[in-house]
Design a protein around this motif. Structure first.
Motif, PDB file in Angstrom:
ATOM      1  N   THR A   3       0.988  -1.161   0.089  1.00  0.00           N
ATOM      2  CA  THR A   3      -0.050  -0.155   0.267  1.00  0.00           C
ATOM      3  C   THR A   3       1.183   1.319  -0.364  1.00  0.00           C
ATOM      4  O   THR A   3       1.061   1.766   0.884  1.00  0.00           O
ATOM      5  N   VAL A   4       1.183   1.713  -1.089  1.00  0.00           N
ATOM      6  CA  VAL A   4       2.332   2.582  -1.140  1.00  0.00           C
ATOM      7  C   VAL A   4       2.790   3.352  -2.939  1.00  0.00           C
ATOM      8  O   VAL A   4       1.728   2.119  -3.874  1.00  0.00           O
ATOM      9  N   VAL A   5       2.706   4.479  -3.042  1.00  0.00           N
ATOM     10  CA  VAL A   5       2.276   4.962  -4.054  1.00  0.00           C
ATOM     11  C   VAL A   5       4.084   6.296  -4.714  1.00  0.00           C
ATOM     12  O   VAL A   5       4.168   6.891  -3.328  1.00  0.00           O
ATOM     13  N   LEU A   6       4.203   5.875  -5.451  1.00  0.00           N
ATOM     14  CA  LEU A   6       5.229   7.191  -6.090  1.00  0.00           C
ATOM     15  C   LEU A   6       5.067   7.389  -7.022  1.00  0.00           C
ATOM     16  O   LEU A   6       3.928   7.016  -8.035  1.00  0.00           O
ATOM     17  N   TRP A   7       4.310   9.423  -7.213  1.00  0.00           N
ATOM     18  CA  TRP A   7       4.857   9.987  -8.248  1.00  0.00           C
ATOM     19  C   TRP A   7       5.115  10.779  -8.336  1.00  0.00           C
ATOM     20  O   TRP A   7       6.105  11.275  -8.026  1.00  0.00           O
ATOM     21  N   TYR A  64      -2.688  -0.354   7.926  1.00  0.00           N
ATOM     22  CA  TYR A  64      -3.872   0.143   7.764  1.00  0.00           C
ATOM     23  C   TYR A  64      -3.900   0.988   8.892  1.00  0.00           C
ATOM     24  O   TYR A  64      -4.994   1.800   8.223  1.00  0.00           O
ATOM     25  N   ARG A  65      -3.614   1.299   9.844  1.00  0.00           N
ATOM     26  CA  ARG A  65      -3.448   2.690  10.399  1.00  0.00           C
ATOM     27  C   ARG A  65      -2.230   4.225  10.070  1.00  0.00           C
ATOM     28  O   ARG A  65      -2.667   4.884  10.147  1.00  0.00           O
ATOM     29  N   TYR A  66      -1.189   3.729  10.082  1.00  0.00           N
ATOM     30  CA  TYR A  66       0.032   4.654   9.411  1.00  0.00           C
ATOM     31  C   TYR A  66      -0.397   5.695   8.682  1.00  0.00           C
ATOM     32  O   TYR A  66      -0.475   3.854   7.458  1.00  0.00           O
ATOM     33  N   LEU A  67      -0.327   6.683   8.245  1.00  0.00           N
ATOM     34  CA  LEU A  67       0.301   7.226   6.958  1.00  0.00           C
ATOM     35  C   LEU A  67       1.051   7.520   6.911  1.00  0.00           C
ATOM     36  O   LEU A  67       1.181   8.908   7.724  1.00  0.00           O
ATOM     37  N   PHE A  68       2.444   7.639   5.923  1.00  0.00           N
ATOM     38  CA  PHE A  68       2.884   8.495   5.809  1.00  0.00           C
ATOM     39  C   PHE A  68       3.327   9.020   4.282  1.00  0.00           C
ATOM     40  O   PHE A  68       3.261   8.900   3.472  1.00  0.00           O
ATOM     41  N   SER A  69       4.031  10.971   4.410  1.00  0.00           N
ATOM     42  CA  SER A  69       4.334  10.874   3.040  1.00  0.00           C
ATOM     43  C   SER A  69       5.517  11.774   3.112  1.00  0.00           C
ATOM     44  O   SER A  69       5.386  12.290   4.189  1.00  0.00           O
ATOM     45  N   SER A 115      11.930  16.263   6.394  1.00  0.00           N
ATOM     46  CA  SER A 115      11.439  14.698   6.476  1.00  0.00           C
ATOM     47  C   SER A 115      10.004  13.973   6.496  1.00  0.00           C
ATOM     48  O   SER A 115       9.411  14.680   5.718  1.00  0.00           O
ATOM     49  N   TRP A 116       9.910  12.513   6.837  1.00  0.00           N
ATOM     50  CA  TRP A 116       9.037  12.261   6.497  1.00  0.00           C
ATOM     51  C   TRP A 116       7.666  12.483   6.962  1.00  0.00           C
ATOM     52  O   TRP A 116       7.849  13.561   8.143  1.00  0.00           O
ATOM     53  N   TRP A 117       6.298  12.759   6.629  1.00  0.00           N
ATOM     54  CA  TRP A 117       5.151  13.608   7.458  1.00  0.00           C
ATOM     55  C   TRP A 117       4.432  12.399   8.195  1.00  0.00           C
ATOM     56  O   TRP A 117       3.865  11.404   7.069  1.00  0.00           O
ATOM     57  N   ASN A 118       3.643  12.709   9.222  1.00  0.00           N
ATOM     58  CA  ASN A 118       2.970  11.488   9.553  1.00  0.00           C
ATOM     59  C   ASN A 118       1.095  12.250   9.692  1.00  0.00           C
ATOM     60  O   ASN A 118       0.989  13.075  10.388  1.00  0.00           O
ATOM     61  N   TRP A 119       0.374  11.552   9.099  1.00  0.00           N
ATOM     62  CA  TRP A 119      -0.665  12.018   8.444  1.00  0.00           C
ATOM     63  C   TRP A 119      -1.674  11.802  10.323  1.00  0.00           C
ATOM     64  O   TRP A 119      -2.986  12.371  10.432  1.00  0.00           O
ATOM     65  N   GLU A 167      -8.033   8.818  16.444  1.00  0.00           N
ATOM     66  CA  GLU A 167      -9.036   7.360  17.758  1.00  0.00           C
ATOM     67  C   GLU A 167      -9.761   7.611  17.681  1.00  0.00           C
ATOM     68  O   GLU A 167     -10.892   6.865  18.183  1.00  0.00           O
ATOM     69  N   ASN A 168     -10.567   9.123  16.587  1.00  0.00           N
ATOM     70  CA  ASN A 168     -12.069   8.918  16.663  1.00  0.00           C
ATOM     71  C   ASN A 168     -12.800   8.953  16.239  1.00  0.00           C
ATOM     72  O   ASN A 168     -13.484   9.753  15.732  1.00  0.00           O
ATOM     73  N   LEU A 169     -12.602   8.502  14.701  1.00  0.00           N
ATOM     74  CA  LEU A 169     -12.709   8.461  12.951  1.00  0.00           C
ATOM     75  C   LEU A 169     -12.810   7.297  13.398  1.00  0.00           C
ATOM     76  O   LEU A 169     -12.182   6.678  13.561  1.00  0.00           O
ATOM     77  N   ASN A 170     -13.783   7.523  12.908  1.00  0.00           N
ATOM     78  CA  ASN A 170     -14.609   5.394  12.765  1.00  0.00           C
ATOM     79  C   ASN A 170     -13.795   4.860  11.092  1.00  0.00           C
ATOM     80  O   ASN A 170     -14.718   4.233  10.321  1.00  0.00           O
ATOM     81  N   PHE A 171     -12.654   4.990  10.144  1.00  0.00           N
ATOM     82  CA  PHE A 171     -12.123   4.690   9.457  1.00  0.00           C
ATOM     83  C   PHE A 171     -10.201   4.482   9.885  1.00  0.00           C
ATOM     84  O   PHE A 171     -10.102   4.821  10.665  1.00  0.00           O
ATOM     85  N   ILE A 172     -10.417   3.417   8.355  1.00  0.00           N
ATOM     86  CA  ILE A 172      -8.797   3.226   9.171  1.00  0.00           C
ATOM     87  C   ILE A 172      -8.462   2.776   7.270  1.00  0.00           C
ATOM     88  O   ILE A 172      -9.761   2.815   6.587  1.00  0.00           O
ATOM     89  N   PHE A 173      -7.263   2.881   6.669  1.00  0.00           N
ATOM     90  CA  PHE A 173      -6.849   3.127   5.399  1.00  0.00           C
ATOM     91  C   PHE A 173      -6.649   2.060   4.721  1.00  0.00           C
ATOM     92  O   PHE A 173      -6.151   0.575   5.376  1.00  0.00           O
ATOM     93  N   TRP A 174      -7.827   1.362   3.282  1.00  0.00           N
ATOM     94  CA  TRP A 174      -7.402   0.155   2.874  1.00  0.00           C
ATOM     95  C   TRP A 174      -6.470   0.657   1.949  1.00  0.00           C
ATOM     96  O   TRP A 174      -5.428  -0.614   1.381  1.00  0.00           O
TER      97      TRP A 174
END
Length: 406
Positions: A175-179, A195-200, A207-211, A218-225
């Motif tokens: 689950t990674v992309v390059l453009w 499915y939980r950590y998102l870095f860009s 530096s890397w950014w943690n989203w 923790e308060n949202l009802n979703f994680i990343f597919w």
């Protein structure tokens, strides 16, 4: 030490007179020379000068999907059309690195220290990205590398939790992309872990950014597919069926809300009685439309694997299943964007309306599999397995990519 590009230029120089102006070769002669080169050298040749590039564009060189193959961690590049193997070390890739994604001529690689770098297949140029061990912006998370050799590369550490980072989780998740913009050199890398950590990371960042803290997950009802990227826009496909769009074209990334037609219209698919979803992926067409691709198996005695594609009708805001992705587009499952297809069928299943997959993209219990990868024809719902060779065994990892094309 000569680079592969230097050796290619020297090879061509020996074919013409030393007193000849290389940039003013007879077009027919130059075209003949270019078309006789190996695939990698052929794509490198367009970088010599503008005159060569203008002739290069007229050459007849069929589009061909390549495979990156790992046999016991030994990296090789295999071109099915030529039945030719290039060892990774021969083109500048180290064996201690693993393919993650591609964009045009660039490959995104990662090593066992969770060190990411971008590698150009034409020029052998390498761009190292910041270490994950350095400070990560946007939240209380840090990466601690495992200094002992093993399957666990390290850990993501937060105040209240600790997540193992293993080779299997990084390589198989994909689950990674390059453009990358070939003209300006601007690029964007984004990846999801567990499915939980998102870095860009965008070119120019320090530096890397943690989203995660950005959305207070923790308060949202979703994680990343899954995620996809096209023209500085990052598309995030969440487990509740929503699609978020982040615009990276400015100095700071901005979430697109008003002009995002997908966010308030989540994708839903109710499986039939004998169906089960193995993977759900997102891809962006050249038109900018979003596609959802499902890897589905029919739970029956035949266990037939299938791919379904869905696209939202922008007028009705309803997601509809489609039987085609256009007359000149095809897909690599998990690649994130559609690929330009050849005008005519050039063999090996390379044509519009095809989905290229590896064995892990299908139902794991597939007794029909005769290879590690294959092609799914949307029009017929039939699979053409790639030609069996000595690499097709359970200890081999295979990935598709298309050099020279975005």
């Amino acid at each position: 030490m000569d680079t592969p590009n230097d050796l290619m230029r020297e090879e061509i120089r020996l074919k013409v007179s030393e007193n000849h102006n290389w940039s003013k070769l007879c077009p027919d002669l130059l075209r003949s020379i270019l078309e006789s080169l190996s695939s990698i050298d052929f794509y490198r040749a367009k970088t010599v000068c503008l005159d060569w590039y203008s002739i290069w564009k007229t050459c007849v060189k069929p589009l061909c999907l390549w495979r990156i193959i790992y046999v016991k961690d030994s990296l090789m590049l295999f071109k099915p059309g030529e039945d030719k193997i290039y060892k990774g070390t021969n083109v500048g890739l180290s064996n201690d690195s693993y393919y993650m994604a591609s964009s045009g001529n660039w490959l995104l690689m990662v090593d066992s220290h969770l060190g990411f770098y971008i590698f150009n297949m034409l020029t052998s140029k390498r761009i190292d990205l910041p270490s994950m061990e350095s400070s990560i912006r946007g939240g209380n998370v840090r990466f601690e590398r495992n200094h002992e050799h093993g399957f666990i590369w390290g850990h993501f550490v937060e105040p209240s939790r600790k997540a193992d980072v293993s080779k299997a989780a990084i390589i198989r998740g994909r689950t990674v992309v390059l453009w990358i913009d070939e003209r300006t050199g601007d690029f964007l890398v984004a990846w999801i872990f567990n499915y939980r950590y998102l870095f860009s990371y965008k070119k120019g960042d320090d530096s890397w950014w943690n989203w995660n803290n950005h959305w207070n997950m923790e308060n949202l009802n979703f994680i990343f597919w899954d995620l996809a990227c096209r023209y500085n826009k990052l598309y995030l496909y969440t487990t509740n069926g929503h699609i978020k769009v982040i615009d990276f074209s400015g100095n700071d990334p901005i979430e697109v809300i008003e002009k995002n037609p997908y966010w308030e219209h989540p994708f839903r698919y109710l499986t039939k009685q004998e169906e089960s979803i193995l993977h759900s992926r997102i891809a962006i067409q050249k038109s900018g439309d979003v596609l959802i691709i499902l890897s589905i198996v029919s739970i029956s005695s035949t266990e037939i694997p299938l791919f379904y594609i869905f696209k939202m009708n922008l007028a009705s805001k309803i997601w509809e299943r489609v039987e085609s992705i256009g007359d000149d587009e095809m897909l690599i499952f998990g690649h994130g964007v559609t690929i330009r297809a050849p005008v005519q069928d050039v063999g090996d299943g390379i044509k519009s309306g095809s989905i290229y997959f590896v064995k892990e993209d299908l139902w794991t219990i597939d007794f029909h599999a005769v290879s590690n990868c294959g092609v799914f024809d949307l029009a017929t719902s039939k699979i053409k397995w790639s030609k069996e060779n000595s690499f097709n065994n359970k200890y081999v990892t295979t990935r598709w990519f298309v050099p020279g094309f975005s």
